[in-house]
Design a protein around this motif. Structure first.
Motif, PDB file in Angstrom:
ATOM      1  N   ALA A  52       0.821  -1.207   0.000  1.00  0.00           N
ATOM      2  CA  ALA A  52       0.000   0.000   0.000  1.00  0.00           C
ATOM      3  C   ALA A  52       0.861   1.265   0.000  1.00  0.00           C
ATOM      4  N   HIS A  53       2.131   1.160   0.327  1.00  0.00           N
ATOM      5  CA  HIS A  53       3.000   2.338   0.386  1.00  0.00           C
ATOM      6  C   HIS A  53       3.755   2.569  -0.929  1.00  0.00           C
ATOM      7  N   CYS A  54       4.464   1.545  -1.402  1.00  0.00           N
ATOM      8  CA  CYS A  54       5.335   1.746  -2.573  1.00  0.00           C
ATOM      9  C   CYS A  54       4.826   1.079  -3.845  1.00  0.00           C
ATOM     10  N   LEU A  77       4.882   0.733   7.046  1.00  0.00           N
ATOM     11  CA  LEU A  77       3.652   0.849   7.826  1.00  0.00           C
ATOM     12  C   LEU A  77       3.438   2.317   8.194  1.00  0.00           C
ATOM     13  N   PRO A  78       2.178   2.778   8.269  1.00  0.00           N
ATOM     14  CA  PRO A  78       1.919   4.163   8.669  1.00  0.00           C
ATOM     15  C   PRO A  78       2.416   4.408  10.099  1.00  0.00           C
ATOM     16  N   ASP A  79       2.815   5.654  10.379  1.00  0.00           N
ATOM     17  CA  ASP A  79       3.349   5.997  11.700  1.00  0.00           C
ATOM     18  C   ASP A  79       2.298   5.897  12.788  1.00  0.00           C
ATOM     19  N   GLY A  84      -2.037   8.425   8.264  1.00  0.00           N
ATOM     20  CA  GLY A  84      -1.026   7.980   7.301  1.00  0.00           C
ATOM     21  C   GLY A  84      -1.560   8.074   5.893  1.00  0.00           C
ATOM     22  N   ASP A  85      -0.710   7.768   4.967  1.00  0.00           N
ATOM     23  CA  ASP A  85      -1.091   7.879   3.567  1.00  0.00           C
ATOM     24  C   ASP A  85      -1.251   6.492   2.989  1.00  0.00           C
ATOM     25  N   HIS A  86      -2.423   5.890   3.160  1.00  0.00           N
ATOM     26  CA  HIS A  86      -2.687   4.570   2.632  1.00  0.00           C
ATOM     27  C   HIS A  86      -2.804   4.628   1.124  1.00  0.00           C
ATOM     28  N   GLY A  87      -1.886   3.970   0.454  1.00  0.00           N
ATOM     29  CA  GLY A  87      -1.958   3.880  -1.001  1.00  0.00           C
ATOM     30  C   GLY A  87      -1.345   5.044  -1.741  1.00  0.00           C
TER      31      GLY A  87
END
Length: 90
Positions: A52-54, A77-79, A84-87
């Protein structure tokens, strides 16, 4: 004159040998078809998921599942939980 016939016989012999060798190779390829991968009944195939991040694709067994999303490593993983920035990429 005999030299010409001898040279011609040698050249024809080499050509005949190469043709026979190529025919044997083609026959062997026709008799042994490459293995087919159908996917049906193959228990070793794992579904792929996307981080979901990269956005990297990886097998589901190697991914970190968190809140319904998959991540390729802990640092992605979000902080904060719920933030957080999902996706999205940063």
């Amino acid at each position: 004159m005999a030299r010409i016939f001898l040279l011609l016989a040698i050249v024809l012999g080499i050509l005949w040998w190469l043709r026979d060798r190529a025919g044997t190779r083609q026959t062997a390829e026709k008799q042994e078809p490459p293995p087919r991968r159908t996917g049906a009944g193959d228990e070793n195939i794992e579904p792929m998921v996307q981080c979901a991040h990269c956005g990297v694709h990886l097998p589901r067994g190697d991914a970190i599942a968190w809140h319904g999303l998959h991540y390729c490593r802990r640092s992605h993983l979000p902080d904060m939980p719920g933030e957080g920035d999902h996706g999205t990429r940063s």
